[in-house]
Structures are given as structure tokens and as C-alpha cells.
Enzyme design. Structure first.
Site, PDB file in Angstrom:
ATOM      1  N   GLU A  24       0.904  -1.247  -0.038  1.00 20.78           N
ATOM      2  CA  GLU A  24       0.001   0.041   0.080  1.00 20.78           C
ATOM      3  C   GLU A  24       0.909   1.313  -0.073  1.00 20.78           C
ATOM      4  O   GLU A  24       0.498   2.144  -0.694  1.00 20.78           O
ATOM      5  CB  GLU A  24      -0.939   0.135   1.472  1.00 20.78           C
ATOM      6  CG  GLU A  24      -1.843  -0.928   1.376  1.00 20.78           C
ATOM      7  CD  GLU A  24      -2.793  -0.808   2.716  1.00 20.78           C
ATOM      8  OE1 GLU A  24      -3.911  -0.615   2.471  1.00 20.78           O
ATOM      9  OE2 GLU A  24      -2.107  -1.417   3.538  1.00 20.78           O
ATOM     10  N   TYR A  56     -13.562  27.370   1.927  1.00 22.14           N
ATOM     11  CA  TYR A  56     -13.585  26.046   1.682  1.00 22.14           C
ATOM     12  C   TYR A  56     -12.624  25.626   0.922  1.00 22.14           C
ATOM     13  O   TYR A  56     -12.509  24.462   0.717  1.00 22.14           O
ATOM     14  CB  TYR A  56     -15.068  25.628   1.536  1.00 22.14           C
ATOM     15  CG  TYR A  56     -15.949  26.485   0.629  1.00 22.14           C
ATOM     16  CD1 TYR A  56     -15.969  25.987  -0.770  1.00 22.14           C
ATOM     17  CD2 TYR A  56     -17.040  27.078   1.073  1.00 22.14           C
ATOM     18  CE1 TYR A  56     -16.556  26.692  -1.736  1.00 22.14           C
ATOM     19  CE2 TYR A  56     -17.667  27.902   0.343  1.00 22.14           C
ATOM     20  CZ  TYR A  56     -17.486  27.487  -1.212  1.00 22.14           C
ATOM     21  OH  TYR A  56     -18.437  28.404  -2.144  1.00 22.14           O
ATOM     22  N   LYS A 101     -11.288   4.801   1.910  1.00 18.47           N
ATOM     23  CA  LYS A 101     -10.445   3.873   1.265  1.00 18.47           C
ATOM     24  C   LYS A 101     -11.103   3.035   0.489  1.00 18.47           C
ATOM     25  O   LYS A 101     -11.169   1.788   0.855  1.00 18.47           O
ATOM     26  CB  LYS A 101      -9.362   3.347   2.259  1.00 18.47           C
ATOM     27  CG  LYS A 101      -8.112   2.732   1.988  1.00 18.47           C
ATOM     28  CD  LYS A 101      -7.420   2.323   2.974  1.00 18.47           C
ATOM     29  CE  LYS A 101      -6.031   1.685   2.670  1.00 18.47           C
ATOM     30  NZ  LYS A 101      -5.175   1.205   3.470  1.00 18.47           N
TER      31      LYS A 101
END
Length: 132
Positions: A24, A56, A101
Site C-alpha cells: 500500500e 472552503y 479507502k
């Protein structure tokens, strides 16, 4: 109790190298972040000035920088880092940060995995001014 408002960023996507497994860290993958910032926006609404609220776009850029930054093992750690950073943005009183994820190394079919943290500015912490 004062009114509290929300600014929500949904689906901020950035490439990172987070995870427990070496593969990963080597290959990396996209992470997706949703963040809700709780703050009072009445002053900004009255002034119509971005200086009186949270920019933002800059918050989204900062989220992406953190995701792309130093690798961590856990989504919990990544979400905590993002939450801590957002709480440092002047008028923000509370945050809810979800880190997704979608390409996690899970051996069965799945759509997504995510971790959500909710954090508040410590009581008594002085507002450091609105940062844009």
C-alpha cells in the site's frame, strides 16, 4: 446556546500512501475525504465577506495536502490529522471527518471502507481569528 452552522466538503480526492502493508505504501491509492465544519456563519452572511468565514477551497486544498503527505498506518490517524488541522481554522468549533479507502486490501467484494472522527475545539481555547 448560539446557532451553529455547517460547511460540508464531500468527496475531496487525493492520492496517498497510507496503510499497514508495504505494498500500500509503495503503490499508493486514492483516498476520499468528507468533512463537515461546524461554525457560526451569521457574521459572514451579514458582511458577505469571505474573511468572516472559512474559505472552503483552501480547506479542501489542505485536506488534499495532508492525504498526500506523510504516510500513516491507519485511517484513524489520517482522519485525526485532518480534524486537528481543520479545528485550527479560526472560527471552526467542531468537525466531522470521514476518510474513505475504496481500494483497501480487503479479500472480499466491498464498495468502500471508511473511518469517521468527530472532534471539538477544546473548551476555553481562544479563537485565533478567522483564517482563509
Amino acid at each position: 446556546m448560539d446557532d451553529i452552522d455547517e460547511i460540508t466538503l464531500t468527496g475531496v480526492r487525493a492520492f496517498g500512501r497510507h496503510g499497514v502493508y508495504a505494498e500500500e505504501r509503495e503503490r499508493g491509492q486514492d483516498f476520499v475525504v468528507d468533512a463537515t465544519l461546524f461554525l457560526q456563519t451569521a457574521r459572514a452572511a451579514a458582511s458577505d465577506d469571505v474573511a468572516d468565514t472559512i474559505h472552503y477551497g483552501e480547506a479542501a486544498e489542505r485536506i488534499a495536502e495532508i492525504v498526500a503527505g506523510e504516510p500513516v498506518n491507519l485511517l484513524e490517524t489520517l482522519a485525526e490529522r485532518i480534524a486537528h488541522d481543520l479545528l485550527g481554522r479560526g472560527a471552526v468549533e467542531r468537525v466531522a471527518v470521514t476518510v474513505h479507502k475504496p481500494q483497501a486490501p480487503i479479500p472480499v467484494p466491498f464498495a468502500d471502507v471508511s473511518v469517521t472522527v468527530r472532534r471539538s475545539r477544546p473548551s476555553g481555547a481562544a479563537e485565533s481569528g478567522v483564517r482563509r
